[in-house]
Design an enzyme around this catalytic site. Sequence first.
Site, PDB file in Angstrom:
ATOM      1  N   ASP A   1      33.220 -10.810 -99.542  1.00 24.69           N
ATOM      2  CA  ASP A   1      33.246 -10.389 -98.144  1.00 24.69           C
ATOM      3  C   ASP A   1      33.127 -11.646 -97.284  1.00 24.69           C
ATOM      4  O   ASP A   1      32.046 -12.121 -97.051  1.00 24.69           O
ATOM      5  CB  ASP A   1      32.101  -9.411 -97.881  1.00 24.69           C
ATOM      6  CG  ASP A   1      32.045  -8.935 -96.451  1.00 24.69           C
ATOM      7  OD1 ASP A   1      32.988  -9.208 -95.686  1.00 24.69           O
ATOM      8  OD2 ASP A   1      31.029  -8.300 -96.092  1.00 24.69           O
TER       9      ASP A   1
ATOM     10  N   GLU B   1      32.247 -12.750 -87.991  1.00 24.50           N
ATOM     11  CA  GLU B   1      32.422 -11.295 -88.081  1.00 24.50           C
ATOM     12  C   GLU B   1      31.108 -10.630 -88.439  1.00 24.50           C
ATOM     13  O   GLU B   1      30.776  -9.563 -87.948  1.00 24.50           O
ATOM     14  CB  GLU B   1      33.481 -10.960 -89.141  1.00 24.50           C
ATOM     15  CG  GLU B   1      33.940  -9.510 -89.120  1.00 24.50           C
ATOM     16  CD  GLU B   1      33.088  -8.553 -89.943  1.00 24.50           C
ATOM     17  OE1 GLU B   1      33.261  -7.335 -89.790  1.00 24.50           O
ATOM     18  OE2 GLU B   1      32.237  -9.006 -90.736  1.00 24.50           O
ATOM     19  N   GLU B   2      30.324 -11.278 -89.288  1.00 28.41           N
ATOM     20  CA  GLU B   2      29.095 -10.658 -89.796  1.00 28.41           C
ATOM     21  C   GLU B   2      28.011 -10.521 -88.731  1.00 28.41           C
ATOM     22  O   GLU B   2      27.055  -9.783 -88.918  1.00 28.41           O
ATOM     23  CB  GLU B   2      28.545 -11.449 -90.997  1.00 28.41           C
ATOM     24  CG  GLU B   2      29.482 -11.482 -92.199  1.00 28.41           C
ATOM     25  CD  GLU B   2      29.637 -10.130 -92.895  1.00 28.41           C
ATOM     26  OE1 GLU B   2      29.013  -9.159 -92.460  1.00 28.41           O
ATOM     27  OE2 GLU B   2      30.399 -10.078 -93.871  1.00 28.41           O
TER      28      GLU B   2
ATOM     29  N   ASP C   1      33.345 -16.188 -92.421  1.00 27.25           N
ATOM     30  CA  ASP C   1      31.885 -16.273 -92.555  1.00 27.25           C
ATOM     31  C   ASP C   1      31.354 -15.271 -93.570  1.00 27.25           C
ATOM     32  O   ASP C   1      32.003 -14.288 -93.907  1.00 27.25           O
ATOM     33  CB  ASP C   1      31.192 -16.055 -91.203  1.00 27.25           C
ATOM     34  CG  ASP C   1      31.396 -14.652 -90.641  1.00 27.25           C
ATOM     35  OD1 ASP C   1      32.541 -14.162 -90.666  1.00 27.25           O
ATOM     36  OD2 ASP C   1      30.402 -14.045 -90.191  1.00 27.25           O
TER      37      ASP C   1
ATOM     38  N   HIS D   1      37.937 -12.704 -92.235  1.00 23.06           N
ATOM     39  CA  HIS D   1      36.915 -13.583 -91.649  1.00 23.06           C
ATOM     40  C   HIS D   1      36.382 -14.587 -92.667  1.00 23.06           C
ATOM     41  O   HIS D   1      36.237 -14.267 -93.847  1.00 23.06           O
ATOM     42  CB  HIS D   1      35.777 -12.794 -90.992  1.00 23.06           C
ATOM     43  CG  HIS D   1      34.963 -11.919 -91.904  1.00 23.06           C
ATOM     44  ND1 HIS D   1      33.815 -12.345 -92.520  1.00 23.06           N
ATOM     45  CD2 HIS D   1      35.119 -10.628 -92.285  1.00 23.06           C
ATOM     46  CE1 HIS D   1      33.296 -11.357 -93.225  1.00 23.06           C
ATOM     47  NE2 HIS D   1      34.065 -10.306 -93.110  1.00 23.06           N
TER      48      HIS D   1
ATOM     49  N   HIS E   1      27.059  -8.216 -99.432  1.00 18.17           N
ATOM     50  CA  HIS E   1      25.772  -8.653 -98.853  1.00 18.17           C
ATOM     51  C   HIS E   1      24.645  -8.534 -99.867  1.00 18.17           C
ATOM     52  O   HIS E   1      23.526  -8.179 -99.510  1.00 18.17           O
ATOM     53  CB  HIS E   1      25.408  -7.855 -97.586  1.00 18.17           C
ATOM     54  CG  HIS E   1      26.454  -7.919 -96.517  1.00 18.17           C
ATOM     55  ND1 HIS E   1      26.220  -7.525 -95.223  1.00 18.17           N
ATOM     56  CD2 HIS E   1      27.733  -8.349 -96.538  1.00 18.17           C
ATOM     57  CE1 HIS E   1      27.321  -7.690 -94.507  1.00 18.17           C
ATOM     58  NE2 HIS E   1      28.258  -8.188 -95.286  1.00 18.17           N
TER      59      HIS E   1
ATOM     60  N   ASP F   1      39.424  -6.545 -95.233  1.00 13.53           N
ATOM     61  CA  ASP F   1      37.970  -6.687 -95.200  1.00 13.53           C
ATOM     62  C   ASP F   1      37.302  -5.424 -95.747  1.00 13.53           C
ATOM     63  O   ASP F   1      36.153  -5.143 -95.425  1.00 13.53           O
ATOM     64  CB  ASP F   1      37.525  -6.967 -93.758  1.00 13.53           C
ATOM     65  CG  ASP F   1      36.094  -7.462 -93.663  1.00 13.53           C
ATOM     66  OD1 ASP F   1      35.532  -7.856 -94.704  1.00 13.53           O
ATOM     67  OD2 ASP F   1      35.530  -7.437 -92.560  1.00 13.53           O
TER      68      ASP F   1
HETATM   69 ZN    ZN Z   1      33.525  -8.470 -94.018  1.00 16.08          ZN
END
Ligand code: ZN
Length: 425
Positions: A157, A191-192, A96, A94, A397, A214
Amino acid sequence: MTDVSSTERDVSPLAAELADDVLERFLRYVRIDTQSAYGRSTTPSTAKQLDLSRVLEAELREIGLEDVRLDEFGYVYGALPGAAGAPVIGLIAHVDTSPDVTGTGVAPQLHRDYDGSRIVLSGDETQVLDPEEQPALADKIGHDLVTSDGTTLLGADDKAGVAEIMAAVAYLKRNPHSEHAPLRVCFTVDEEIGAGADQLDLEDFGAEFAYTLDGSGIGEIEAETFNAWKVTVTIHGRAVHPGSAKGKLVSSIRLAADFIAALPRDRLSPETTEEREGFIHPTGISGTGEKTVIELIVRDHDRAKLDEHLALIRGIADVVGLKEPRARLVVAEEESYRNMREVIDRHPRVMAAAEEAVRRAGVEPVHAIIRGGTDGARLSARGLPTPNIFTGGQEYHSLREWASVQDMAAAAATVVELARVWAES
Ligand SMILES: [Zn+2]
């Protein structure tokens, strides 16, 4: 401190060969702000995700993939033909990054030949990566590490996954003599915010099995997610002017407090559970005297236990409602995603191929479970078995997110080997 030669830190010659390309792409992609956002009705949720999608579209064409396209949702597709008769394999990552931490102005910092000491991030000295707190970091002495400057997330990520897939297909295209399965690449958006796979056109994608890149630590393969439900409890009270409320007012706010207080706290909460233990977690509350809405998420790897958690919520709502018959409590339940294991277990070749590929890349496979979701959960439920493979990124994150270049290269090598393993079946 320790002197580690490049042959020791690189898990295989293939990984060593891919490392520069993975790093170069990764450093380029993380600088592009692709933060997604909650509560938008468009796909992608933020237009800036398209900035990376466009770059990837152009690069896939440059590499020479076929049927390259950027669709109206921001998904980028491409195809690499392979051995006739081999199953078509999907590779997904992904573009994003998390809505929780800013991704504006990411300034990646490369720390060559990590010496095992604490890393103080240059843009904010309160942000420190400490190997005493992070065993994974302590394992990376001699590696080249990438961090942010501490003022943003890094975006490994999932730009690590994107860079690894790109480097792998570029390698396979450059080396046409090596037999591999036909590949389909898809880079998703959002995705997030839990919507990554929603618009993926499976028929058009045409993969029989797929893998998301991922995951996190080196060697990990994940085939298990939570079963996830969203529950909304709406409490209808009776608002009356407080000056003349005696015997009439029914405060939905007080009833909401009773409801929350009745939820288990020393168990079944995210802060008291780990591994395969599930939870009930209130994520939001808003209201006035007349009406209060409580939002909860419910998670468990075991479907039967998840049903028990849902029944517990209904039971608490009943008890609160019985104490105040003039109020009305409405419980609405909605499935978010399912544990993908039951689907993947029906196709043992999918995990066997992943394990073999990880081994051939020079790494010992590790089976890990996801305490959360992944694009693969939705895709598996829709009929495309999709386990998740490591990327080499860590501390997702957060401002202290980091990635090992050598582990990213190992993931790219795993993708190449995966394409080869499937051509042999
Ligand atoms: Zn991810």
